[in-house]
Write a protein that holds these residues in place. Sequence first.
Motif, PDB file in Angstrom:
ATOM      1  N   ARG A  49       0.839  -1.205   0.000  1.00 51.92           N
ATOM      2  CA  ARG A  49       0.000   0.000   0.000  1.00 51.92           C
ATOM      3  C   ARG A  49       0.875   1.256   0.000  1.00 51.92           C
ATOM      4  O   ARG A  49       0.601   2.210  -0.728  1.00 51.92           O
ATOM      5  N   ALA A  50       1.938   1.244   0.802  1.00 51.19           N
ATOM      6  CA  ALA A  50       2.809   2.419   0.859  1.00 51.19           C
ATOM      7  C   ALA A  50       3.443   2.675  -0.506  1.00 51.19           C
ATOM      8  O   ALA A  50       3.594   3.824  -0.918  1.00 51.19           O
ATOM      9  N   LYS A 103       1.051   4.349  -2.709  1.00 50.29           N
ATOM     10  CA  LYS A 103       0.942   5.775  -2.394  1.00 50.29           C
ATOM     11  C   LYS A 103       2.050   6.560  -3.096  1.00 50.29           C
ATOM     12  O   LYS A 103       1.821   7.666  -3.597  1.00 50.29           O
ATOM     13  N   THR A 156       6.428   9.809   7.268  1.00 49.17           N
ATOM     14  CA  THR A 156       5.811   8.639   7.900  1.00 49.17           C
ATOM     15  C   THR A 156       4.716   9.091   8.861  1.00 49.17           C
ATOM     16  O   THR A 156       3.597   8.578   8.852  1.00 49.17           O
ATOM     17  N   THR A 180       1.816  10.794   6.856  1.00 50.94           N
ATOM     18  CA  THR A 180       0.929   9.842   6.194  1.00 50.94           C
ATOM     19  C   THR A 180       0.011   9.157   7.201  1.00 50.94           C
ATOM     20  O   THR A 180      -1.186   8.992   6.961  1.00 50.94           O
ATOM     21  N   ASP A 191      -4.072   9.272   7.396  1.00 52.69           N
ATOM     22  CA  ASP A 191      -4.931   8.085   7.492  1.00 52.69           C
ATOM     23  C   ASP A 191      -5.926   8.228   8.629  1.00 52.69           C
ATOM     24  O   ASP A 191      -7.081   7.812   8.515  1.00 52.69           O
ATOM     25  N   ALA A 227       3.888   0.177   6.744  1.00 48.87           N
ATOM     26  CA  ALA A 227       4.086   1.535   6.225  1.00 48.87           C
ATOM     27  C   ALA A 227       5.558   1.931   6.334  1.00 48.87           C
ATOM     28  O   ALA A 227       6.118   2.533   5.411  1.00 48.87           O
ATOM     29  N   GLY A 275       7.481   0.232   3.602  1.00 50.94           N
ATOM     30  CA  GLY A 275       7.226   0.917   2.337  1.00 50.94           C
ATOM     31  C   GLY A 275       7.995   2.231   2.273  1.00 50.94           C
ATOM     32  O   GLY A 275       8.533   2.596   1.235  1.00 50.94           O
ATOM     33  N   ASP A 276       8.051   2.916   3.418  1.00 51.50           N
ATOM     34  CA  ASP A 276       8.767   4.189   3.454  1.00 51.50           C
ATOM     35  C   ASP A 276      10.251   3.994   3.204  1.00 51.50           C
ATOM     36  O   ASP A 276      10.928   4.889   2.684  1.00 51.50           O
ATOM     37  N   ARG A 311      10.842   4.559  -0.146  1.00 48.66           N
ATOM     38  CA  ARG A 311      10.840   5.997  -0.413  1.00 48.66           C
ATOM     39  C   ARG A 311      12.217   6.610  -0.096  1.00 48.66           C
ATOM     40  O   ARG A 311      12.750   7.403  -0.868  1.00 48.66           O
ATOM     41  N   THR A 366       5.864   8.475  14.005  1.00 48.35           N
ATOM     42  CA  THR A 366       4.576   7.791  14.124  1.00 48.35           C
ATOM     43  C   THR A 366       3.880   8.247  15.405  1.00 48.35           C
ATOM     44  O   THR A 366       2.667   8.405  15.434  1.00 48.35           O
TER      45      THR A 366
END
Lengths: 279, 360
Positions: A41-42, A45, A102, A105, A109, A132, A135-136, A139, A184
């Motif tokens: 999912r990340a 995005k 992070t 995002t 959400d 997440a 996924g980051d 990035r 986070t």
Amino acid sequence: MSTQTTDETQPSVARLREAIALPERPPRPSALSMTLTFGWRALLKIKHVPEQLFDVLVSPVIFTLMFTYLFGGALAGSTQAYIQFLLPGILVQTIVIVTVYTGYTLNTDITKGVFDRFRSLPLWRPAPIVGALLGDTVRYSIASVMCIGLGLILGFRPDGGVVGVVLGVLLLLVFAFSLSWIFTILGLLLRTPNAVMGVSMMVLMPLTFASNIFVDPSTMPSGLQRFVEINPVSHLVTAVRGLMAGQADAGEITWVLVASVVLTAVFGPITMRLYRTRR
Amino acid sequence: MSDLSPPLAVEASGLVKHFTSGKRTTKAVDGVDLAIPEGSVFGLLGPNGAGKTTIVRMLATLLAPDAGTARVLGHDVVREADAVRTAVGLTGQYASVDEDLTGVENLLMLARLFGFRGAAARRRVDGLLEAFGLTDAGGRQVKTYSGGMRRRIDLAASLVLAPRVLFLDEPTTGLDPRSRNQVWDIVRVLVEDGATVLLTTQYLEEADQLADQIAVIDHGTVIAQGTSSELKRSVGQGAVHLRVARPTDRARAAEITERLLGEVTLASDPHALSARVPDDGGAAVARLLPALHEAGVEVPEMSLGQPSLDEVFLALTGRPAEEDEPRDGTGGTGGSDDGAAGTDAGRRRATTTGTEEVAR
């Protein structure tokens, strides 16, 4: 709402019934599989909202160009000499700032209600956040490649070679993953995505500027020097710089790895606790 | 529980949730009991800030109650949260799909999280998209969807695992009548197939249309509960509305109506009058038209109506349904009774039934 498109057709009762019916439930997936789904999912995005990445890359590009050509000669004798010193630092600054996304995002959400959907599902609880963060990491890698690419164009020639550069980036990614846990927490505590951005930048700006990213601290006043010495960003920069220059500093690398473990061990559980109990 | 009554899908007793901000404590939910039989639609009806969303969030395991217990399909929402989450679907203001992703990606992600793999996940997603009329829009980012499409993808997202209990938090708020009817149709199909639906709404008509049982919520407590007809009966049988052809006949019509039914209300329209029907007034209503005819009063229009749920709310609380807290706010924290901002739109929607469709 007034635009009627062909896909606004009335759902037919028979089709609806057939689509919803579920003869047997699939087995519950593993924690790893759930985490990877959130990692996917990340990545989606990044694909759909690439602007986020470019926003963050604008400032390092400007800083690199400005410092190299404006001050490089004065600070290090030549622009060529200065960029060898500056680039690993700029890379660190870029990635450390990207970690803020992070929290941004996660907060988005929450405000959009996506977060509650996840919390209402039968999941391994840390999966949405750990996924997440993974996924980051992709990035951060993209940002690193772009930053180093710019450096190479401007004359960055690291003595550590490809191996040194890759190891430097890996060390940076480990630290960035651990640092993300702080964001986070901010993402879970603050009310709006922009507040997360604002507060995070307020913390990161002094940390990245009052460091050894741009200049050797030996010319700074002694009070500031002491701050730069204890600033974790300085340790990270020294470690990454060493790896990229082919002069790995085992002490600094160890310091960074220990800091990463401590950050994760302290802020990971706090994040999960906030995640479980939020409102 | 006797053998005759169906098992309960949702049972709550003494649910309490207080929110504290600063020195003020808001009793968002203040002792709510619920008993929802499997296979039924239960409506939580109340104005903004009444505590409906907070109740749903507790039942859906998103919020731990401060006191009281709740069980969904026999599982405690606090101690057996994961079992509850497996059986429950949630759609509403606070459980949404990701606007940045496409419809397909959103559903595919959920399918994978539930354990569908590869082609099976894709089949599940395609079937749902088709059934919800979203096949063509599946490849577009959800933020490009219209309000109705958006609500359908939200619903589809909560049906990926065919939940036995579905919580719909204000499922039609902000929808045009056509999209709203689509959502209602979907709910009816789900219930016919045995699902239990708990829906919150501030639209009286919606509860009337869908719900087998309605609980009227105000300030965090259930102030009345029953079927739509029971609630309406609690404020009387309803009213008779007459329209006489000649305004000069109204006085005589009023006199006859008063003799048969009791107190008469004269409307500002000089042709119109109405009277409440007493509980045993069925026969009297039947005699009304012949009596008027005999007296030579021409009555081109006569209607007999049950009271609206609006009137029910007024009778129960002493104030209209929508003149309360302006927003459900964060999790129904609501707050002070500070005016009726934004309630006009709500009232207009609540009273608009099919008329808007004609206008469109």
